[in-house]
Each structure stands twice: as C-alpha cells, then as structure tokens.
Design an enzyme around this catalytic site. Structure first.
Site, PDB file in Angstrom:
ATOM      1  N   HIS A 117      37.340  36.762  38.607  1.00 49.34           N
ATOM      2  CA  HIS A 117      38.115  36.213  39.716  1.00 49.34           C
ATOM      3  C   HIS A 117      39.113  37.209  40.292  1.00 49.34           C
ATOM      4  O   HIS A 117      39.715  36.941  41.341  1.00 49.34           O
ATOM      5  CB  HIS A 117      38.778  34.911  39.284  1.00 49.34           C
ATOM      6  N   TYR A 151      45.330  32.654  39.824  1.00 48.15           N
ATOM      7  CA  TYR A 151      44.799  33.093  38.528  1.00 48.15           C
ATOM      8  C   TYR A 151      44.142  34.464  38.661  1.00 48.15           C
ATOM      9  O   TYR A 151      44.427  35.387  37.883  1.00 48.15           O
ATOM     10  CB  TYR A 151      43.793  32.054  38.019  1.00 48.15           C
TER      11      TYR A 151
END
Length: 269
Positions: free
Chosen positions: A111, A138
């Site tokens: 990510h 995140y």
C-alpha cells in the site's frame, strides 16, 4: 552475515506475527516477543505500547536484530496511524540505535505504492524503485517507514530490509491476492533471508510468493537469498469461479492497492 541468534519480534500477537512465531524458530532463532496485547501461550512476552520508549529500549537490549511487524495494519484515522505507525516506528529505530542493534527487518506494504497501476498481461512487472504512491494513511505510514530506514542507514549505519508485504495468509481469498499472496512459509523464508544477507544497507524488497500472476519484481528479494517455493495458482480456478474477475475499470482492476484506493478496510477489524 551470520544468522542472528536472538531476534525481537514486534507485533507478535498479530496475524503475521502469530504465523512467524511458529515458522522462524526452526531457522535457529530465539525470539523475544513484544506486542501491545498479551501474546497467547507466551507469558514471557513483553506487553508494551510503541509509545513506551523505556520498554522498547529494554526489549531491544541484547538482541541481534529486530523484525518489526507492530502497528496498525489497516486504514485508521490519521492521529492513530501517526501514533502507532509513524511515531512508533521512530521509537523503535531510536531504541535500536541506542542499544547498538545493527539490523532491522521492517514490515512495509504494497500500500506504499497502492495507486500504482497494475501491469497487464505482457507488460513488465512493477519495479522496486517505482515512486511512492500510497493509497491510504496506512500506506503513507509505510512510505515514512521506508524513508526512516534509509535515514537511519545513512546517518547511523543501521541496516534495514523494508519488505513490502502483499497478503500473508495461509491461502489467498480474492482474485487480487492471487497476484499479491505471500504464503506463511515463504514469508519465513524471506524474513530469514533478510536477517542473514550480507551488506543490505537499506534494501526495499517486494514480499510475495512465486505467483504465476505476480505483479511486481522480486529481484531484490531474490538477491537477498530468498527462494520462494509457493504459487497461488493452485487456488486460482476456485477463487475466480467463486468471486469472478474484477469489474473493468474498478479499483481492483486498475491499481496495486485494489479496493484500498477507494474503500479501505478500517482498523480494528
């Protein structure tokens, strides 16, 4: 580098940490466990928050290396991500610096580059040096972790392998995971390679198995000595039949981060 004997495993009660508690010791490691929650079956584990710098320094003292898995592993409000993943990772590196620990294996994530377009059939896989394109707070925190690791190598000589973990589960559960899956056994192989490779400086490595449908370049992982043995393709027929292929033009179809780019799952589960 010779295999470190004692390794601090942070996030030992989490999903990946629980798997690695069983799979790393056969490589010869003595694990010291740390988590913010009690670790089931491990009464000697250190129960501490990453904000507790005194506890972190005591946990790091005397270990040969750190595998840092602790933190929030899904999307959350920025202040929570800031405390756990950004300040917490800084606190871990400071403890390592203060106690003279020279090797960290850092759990980064796909990510960190989640808004990168996924390759189509016949296109080259995504290289390790692709620019950061986080898909969430995140993911942004994982970009910070990688940059912090680079700083501590350049400034303090602490070596890090930042592993951009895909999806580490016993089996893949979605079509996207067929490309990103990191089997638990391969995860242990990759962490072992990251702990023992010579002169890593700061190395970024993608963490997936040898998947037929892989989207990213495993060359830096293999250069560490990683030899993945598993392939998600054995699960593909059933998963595609059950789930269907992603809708054309959807986030799951377009981006490495898939649905994290538009509707990320939030912490806690």
């Amino acid at each position: 580098m010779s295999a470190p004997r004692t390794v601090l495993l942070t996030g030992a009660a989490g999903g990946v940490g629980t798997l690695m508690r069983e799979l790393l010791p056969p490589y010869g490691y003595e694990l010291r466990l740390l988590d913010v929650a009690p670790v089931q079956g491990a009464p000697d584990a250190v129960v501490a928050d990453l904000a507790d710098r005194t506890a972190l320094r005591e946990a790091v003292r005397g270990v040969d290396a750190v595998v840092h898995l602790a933190g929030i592993s899904l999307e959350a409000d920025f202040d929570k991500i800031m405390a756990a993943n950004i300040a917490g990772t800084y606190n871990l590196y400071e403890a390592a610096r203060e106690e003279g620990v020279r090797r960290v294996v850092l759990a980064s994530s796909n990510h960190a580059v989640g808004f990168t377009r996924r390759p189509r059939e016949g296109e080259p896989v995504v290289p390790v040096d692709t620019p950061h394109r986080p898909d969430t707070f995140y993911g942004l925190s994982k970009c910070f972790g990688e940059d912090l690791a680079q700083l501590y190598w350049d400034l303090h000589g602490i070596e890090t392998v930042s592993v951009r973990i895909g999806s580490c589960f016993p089996e893949p559960t979605s079509v996207r995971m067929l490309s990103m899956w990191l089997s638990p056994a391969d995860c242990a192989r990759l962490l072992h390679a990251s702990l023992t490779a010579e002169s890593v400086g700061h190395t970024v490595a993608y963490g997936s198995s040898a998947n037929t449908r892989a989207w990213w370049d495993l060359s830096t992982a293999r250069a560490l000595g990683y030899d993945p043995q598993d392939d998600s393709e054995v699960y593909a027929e059933k998963i595609v039949a059950d789930k269907g292929l992603p809708e054309e033009g959807s986030a799951d179809d377009l981006y490495l981060g898939g649905h994290f780019c538009v509707d990320p799952p939030r912490w806690p589960h």
